[in-house]
Write an enzyme that holds these catalytic residues in place. Structure first.
Site, PDB file in Angstrom:
ATOM      1  N   CYS A 177       7.496   4.818 -21.893  1.00 40.60           N
ATOM      2  CA  CYS A 177       7.614   5.853 -20.862  1.00 40.60           C
ATOM      3  C   CYS A 177       8.689   6.884 -21.152  1.00 40.60           C
ATOM      4  O   CYS A 177       9.060   7.647 -20.292  1.00 40.60           O
ATOM      5  CB  CYS A 177       7.864   5.213 -19.495  1.00 40.60           C
ATOM      6  SG  CYS A 177       9.436   4.363 -19.377  1.00 40.60           S
ATOM      7  N   GLU A 227      15.326  -0.762 -23.083  1.00 41.66           N
ATOM      8  CA  GLU A 227      16.059   0.461 -23.384  1.00 41.66           C
ATOM      9  C   GLU A 227      17.465   0.193 -23.910  1.00 41.66           C
ATOM     10  O   GLU A 227      18.221   1.108 -24.162  1.00 41.66           O
ATOM     11  CB  GLU A 227      16.110   1.370 -22.152  1.00 41.66           C
ATOM     12  CG  GLU A 227      16.591   0.680 -20.887  1.00 41.66           C
ATOM     13  CD  GLU A 227      16.433   1.543 -19.633  1.00 41.66           C
ATOM     14  OE1 GLU A 227      16.339   2.766 -19.764  1.00 41.66           O
ATOM     15  OE2 GLU A 227      16.413   0.979 -18.537  1.00 41.66           O
ATOM     16  N   ASP A 240      16.764   6.402 -23.357  1.00 42.22           N
ATOM     17  CA  ASP A 240      18.017   5.653 -23.388  1.00 42.22           C
ATOM     18  C   ASP A 240      18.125   4.820 -24.654  1.00 42.22           C
ATOM     19  O   ASP A 240      19.199   4.723 -25.249  1.00 42.22           O
ATOM     20  CB  ASP A 240      18.139   4.752 -22.158  1.00 42.22           C
ATOM     21  CG  ASP A 240      18.730   5.499 -20.967  1.00 42.22           C
ATOM     22  OD1 ASP A 240      19.358   6.551 -21.208  1.00 42.22           O
ATOM     23  OD2 ASP A 240      18.572   5.038 -19.827  1.00 42.22           O
ATOM     24  N   HIS A 248      20.084  20.834 -11.676  1.00 43.41           N
ATOM     25  CA  HIS A 248      19.156  20.184 -10.762  1.00 43.41           C
ATOM     26  C   HIS A 248      17.905  21.017 -10.518  1.00 43.41           C
ATOM     27  O   HIS A 248      16.788  20.499 -10.501  1.00 43.41           O
ATOM     28  CB  HIS A 248      19.862  19.871  -9.453  1.00 43.41           C
ATOM     29  CG  HIS A 248      19.066  18.998  -8.564  1.00 43.41           C
ATOM     30  ND1 HIS A 248      18.846  17.675  -8.848  1.00 43.41           N
ATOM     31  CD2 HIS A 248      18.367  19.264  -7.457  1.00 43.41           C
ATOM     32  CE1 HIS A 248      18.082  17.162  -7.920  1.00 43.41           C
ATOM     33  NE2 HIS A 248      17.772  18.102  -7.052  1.00 43.41           N
TER      34      HIS A 248
END
Lengths: 90, 604
Positions: free
Chosen positions: B512, B441, B465, B199
C-alpha cells in the site's frame, strides 16, 4: 476589614500587562477583594483588563483598597510586589 | 458587472501541488473574523444552555492556548507570558462575567453577548493615552476570536457556510480549517504560503482537486466572488481572466480530461495480465467522501483506510459513536468489497491535549502508531470497538501499523480479543472472523516475517516507511531525499522476502505504499507474486491499464534479471527501458504529471 494604602508605581513600564497580571495573581491568592483607585477611577484588582484601563505609567500614585478578612496579608503582598518594582529587569 | 468594468487579468505563479484546472469563484477564508449573528432566546432553558455553551467554549479555548504554550520551543519560552495573559483575559470579569450577565439579562446568544462585552472593553481602551496599553486590546480581540471559533465549532457548523462550489483562497489552511469545510463544495485550494507537504496540498491530492500554494499575496489580490483560473499543472493562477483566457484554459482542461477518461473508461475491467493472472487493485483513502472516487476509478476495495483524520480535526478525541458511524458507512458503501482499516498511526505529539505526550527529539523512532496505542489502551480500545461494531455491516479488515515483532503483535491481539469478549458479553454484533493484518514497514518485521505470518491473516507492506527505515533516510530532509530509492536492491529483496514467506504461510500479501501507484513498479511487484496493490484512487485506472498490458511470464523473467542488478540506478534504467517497449505511453508527459503528484504526497 477594610485597608487603604497609597502606593507609587515606580517600575519602568508602569502598570502594563505583565505587571497587571502579577497584581491579579496576588488578588486571586486571597479571599479579600482588591480595588485600585487612580483619581476618580477605580479598578477591580482581580481583572487584568480593568487594571489596564487605569493606565498607570511610571510615577503614578494609586490608592489600593483591600476588603475582607485577610486584607492585611493581601495588602502586604501587594505593597511588597509594588516595592520590588514587579521584579522587572532593569 | 459589464465587460468594460471588469478588472484586468492578473497572473500569479506559485507551486503546483495537485493537478487539474478549475475556473470558478473565489471564497476568501478570512482567518481573523467569525460572522456573528444576533439571536433572541425565548425560554429559560435556552438561556441556561447558552451560558453553558459559552462556558464550554471558554474551556475549549483555554485548552487550546495551554496546548500552544506547551508546544512552544524553549528559545521563545519567555514569550509564553502573553499566553498566560490570554488565559487571564478569559477569566476576567469584564470578559467572562460580563458576557454571562448579558446572556442572562438581555436573553441573547453567547456570540452577540461576547461581542457586546468586547465593544465595552474596546471603548474603555480607546480612552487610554498610553499607546502600549492601548494596544493590548488586540489581545482581547484575539482571545474573543478564539472563543467565537470554539462557539462555532461546538455547533458543528461549517466555518464558512458555503452554498456554491468555490475555490478556497487562504493564507494557509490548518487541518482544523479543512475539516470544517464542506468538502464537496470545494473546486480547489490556493494559498499564500505552504509547500508540497502542506496540509492544503495533501487534502487537495486526496480529493483530486487542483491546488496551488506559495502564491505569497493572493489573499490580498482576491475578494469573495473574484473569478479565478487555477492551473494545478503549472502553478499558475489567473485573477479576473478575460474571455480569451477562459476559453484557452477550458480547452486545456478538456484535452486533459479526454486523456484521463480514455484510461478511466477501461478502469472497471479487471486487472488481468495478458496471460490471465489477476490481482486486486484497491484504493488508499483518508475520508469517507473519497469512497465515491475510489469506486468510480475501479477500486476493488479499500486497501488502506487512514484513520487519523478524526483524531486531528478537533480539540477532543473522537468518541466511539463518531468513529463507528464513519466506519459503518464506509463498510456499507464498499460492500461486498473489503475495507482495510489501519488503526491510529500517530504519535501523542500530534494528538489533542489530554492525550499529549512531551515533544520527542525523534518522533519517527518514537512513541507512535501501535506503540502509542499499547501505551494508551483506552484510546485504542475505543477505536477497536468502533471497528468491530462496524464489521457487522460489511467486509471490514483491521491492520496494525508499525509492528516490529511478534510480542508487539500478540499484545495487540490480546487487546483486540479482550474488546471482542466485551462486545460478546453485551450481545453486540461483530464479524467474528474479521481478518487481522500486520503492516510490514519496519525492517525488523521483514526479518521475522515468517514468524509473523503464522499469526496474521494478511500482510500489507507499507513501502513509504519501510524505505525510510531501511535506508535510514528522512525523505523530507532535502539533503538525503535523493536517497529515497524504491529500486534499491535491499528494498526489492525485502519486499520479495515478505511476499515469499507470506505465500508459504498461505496469507494474502498486499502493498500500500507509493510503489503501488508507480507504473514503473507494477511489473516488478507482479513478478514477485503480490496479491493486492492499494494506491490513491485516481492512479488505479493507469495501474490497471499497465497490468492489462503485461504478462506474468515476462514479469517473472524480468524480475530474475532485475534481482541480479546491483544498484538502484541500474534497476531503474532496466525497468524504464523495458516499460518503454511494453507500454509506450508511459513516457508521455501528461502521465508523468500524475506520477509527480504522487511523489509530492507527504509521507505520513
Amino acid at each position: 476589614m477594610e485597608l487603604i494604602k497609597k502606593l507609587k508605581i515606580n517600575n519602568e513600564l508602569g502598570l502594563h500587562a505583565r505587571a497587571a497580571a502579577k497584581i491579579v495573581e496576588v488578588a486571586s491568592k486571597y479571599r479579600s477583594k482588591l480595588y485600585l483607585r487612580k483619581g476618580d477611577q477605580e479598578a477591580d484588582g482581580s481583572s487584568i483588563l480593568s487594571i489596564l484601563t487605569l493606565a498607570c505609567p511610571k510615577g503614578t500614585e494609586i490608592e489600593a483598597r483591600a476588603v475582607g478578612e485577610d486584607s492585611e496579608a493581601m495588602m502586604e503582598a501587594l505593597s511588597d510586589l509594588v516595592n520590588r518594582n514587579f521584579d522587572e529587569e532593569k | 458587472m459589464t465587460k468594460d468594468q471588469r478588472e484586468k487579468p492578473k497572473k500569479l505563479t506559485g507551486i503546483a501541488v495537485s493537478p487539474g484546472i478549475v475556473i470558478g469563484k473565489a471564497r476568501l477564508v478570512d482567518r481573523s473574523r467569525v460572522k456573528i449573528l444576533y439571536q433572541y432566546l425565548i425560554d429559560e432553558k435556552q438561556i441556561k444552555w447558552e451560558v453553558e455553551r459559552f462556558e464550554e467554549a471558554v474551556r475549549a479555548a483555554k485548552k487550546q492556548i495551554i496546548a500552544i504554550r506547551e508546544k512552544m520551543p524553549k528559545q521563545i519560552q519567555e514569550h509564553s507570558f502573553i499566553l498566560d495573559t490570554h488565559l487571564m483575559i478569559m477569566d476576567d470579569s469584564m470578559f467572562h462575567d460580563a458576557t454571562v450577565e448579558t446572556i442572562l439579562k438581555e436573553r441573547i446568544n453567547a456570540e452577540w453577548a461576547l461581542k457586546k462585552s468586547l465593544q465595552k472593553i474596546n471603548k474603555l481602551f480607546a480612552e487610554i493615552e498610553d499607546e502600549y496599553v492601548k494596544e493590548r486590546v488586540v489581545d482581547v480581540e484575539y482571545v474573543a476570536e478564539r472563543v467565537l471559533r470554539c462557539l462555532a465549532g461546538k455547533e458543528q457548523e461549517s466555518l464558512f457556510e458555503i452554498k456554491e462550489r468555490v475555490i478556497i483562497v487562504a493564507h494557509e489552511l490548518s487541518p482544523a480549517d479543512t475539516s470544517s469545510i464542506d468538502i464537496g463544495k470545494i473546486m480547489g485550494f490556493i494559498t499564500d504560503v505552504g509547500g508540497r507537504t502542506s496540509h492544503a496540498a495533501i487534502i487537495a491530492q486526496s480529493l483530486r482537486i487542483p491546488a496551488v500554494v506559495g502564491l505569497e499575496s493572493v489573499t490580498w489580490e482576491v475578494q469573495d466572488g473574484t473569478l479565478l483560473i487555477v492551473d494545478g499543472y503549472t502553478g499558475e493562477v489567473i485573477i479576473n481572466p478575460d474571455d480569451n483566457l477562459i476559453i484557452q484554459y477550458q480547452e486545456k482542461h478538456l484535452a486533459q480530461k479526454e486523456l484521463e477518461s480514455s484510461i478511466l473508461r477501461m478502469s472497471h475491467l479487471p486487472a488481468k495480465t495478458v496471460d490471465g493472472y489477476k490481482i486486486a487493485v484497491m484504493a488508499n483513502i483518508e475520508f469517507l467522501e473519497e469512497v465515491a472516487a475510489a469506486k468510480d476509478h475501479g477500486a476493488e476495495g479499500i486497501g488502506l483506510y487512514r484513520t487519523e483524520y478524526h483524531y486531528l480535526r478537533g480539540n477532543e478525541l473522537p468518541g466511539e459513536e463518531e468513529l463507528f458511524s464513519d466506519y459503518k458507512e464506509m463498510a456499507e458503501l464498499m460492500a461486498p468489497y473489503p475495507v482495510t482499516i489501519r488503526t491510529l498511526d500517530l504519535g501523542g505529539d500530534r494528538l489533542s491535549p489530554g492525550a499529549g505526550t512531551k515533544t520527542e527529539t525523534n518522533p519517527a523512532l518514537g512513541l507512535r502508531a501501535i506503540r502509542f496505542c499499547l501505551k494508551n489502551p483506552d484510546i485504542f480500545k475505543t477505536q477497536l470497538r468502533a471497528i468491530l461494531r462496524a464489521s457487522a455491516y460489511g467486509n471490514i479488515q483491521v491492520m496494525f501499523p508499525m509492528i516490529s515483532g511478534l510480542q508487539e503483535f500478540l499484545d495487540t491481539h490480546a487487546i483486540l480479543k479482550q474488546v471482542m469478549g466485551e462486545l460478546e458479553e453485551k450481545g453486540i454484533a461483530f464479524d467474528r472472523g474479521i481478518k487481522i493484518g500486520i503492516m510490514i514497514e519496519i525492517p525488523s518485521a521483514v526479518s521475522v516475517a515468517d514468524i509473523l505470518a503464522k499469526h496474521a491473516d494478511f500482510f500489507s507492506i507499507g513501502t513509504n516507511d519501510l524505505i525510510q527505515y531501511a535506508l535510514a533516510i528522512d525523505r523530507i530532509n532535502e539533503h538525503v531525499a535523493f536517497m529515497y530509492q524504491p529500486f534499491h536492491p535491499a528494498i526489492l529483496r525485502m519486499i520479495q522476502h515478505v511476499v515469499k514467506v507470506g505465500k508459504e504461510a498461505g496469507i494474502t500479501v498486499s502493498l500500500c505504499g507509493e510503489m503501488a501507484g508507480d507504473p514503473l513498479c507494477t511489473s516488478l511487484l507482479l513478478g514477485m507474486g503480490i496479491d493486492e496493490l492499494s494506491l490513491n484512487a485516481w492512479g488505479i485506472p493507469a495501474i490497471k491499464q499497465v497490468i492489462r498490458s503485461i504478462s506474468m511470464e515476462e514479469s517473472k523473467a524480468d524480475l530474475e534479471r532485475i534481482l541480479e542488478l546491483d544498484t538502484a540506478k541500474k534497476v531503474r534504467e532496466f525497468i524504464e527501458q523495458r516499460m518503454s517497449q511494453l507500454i509506450p505511453y508511459l513516457g508521455r508527459k501528461d502521465l508523468n504529471a500524475e506520477e509527480g503528484s504522487l511523489r509530492g504526497r507527504a509521507q505520513r
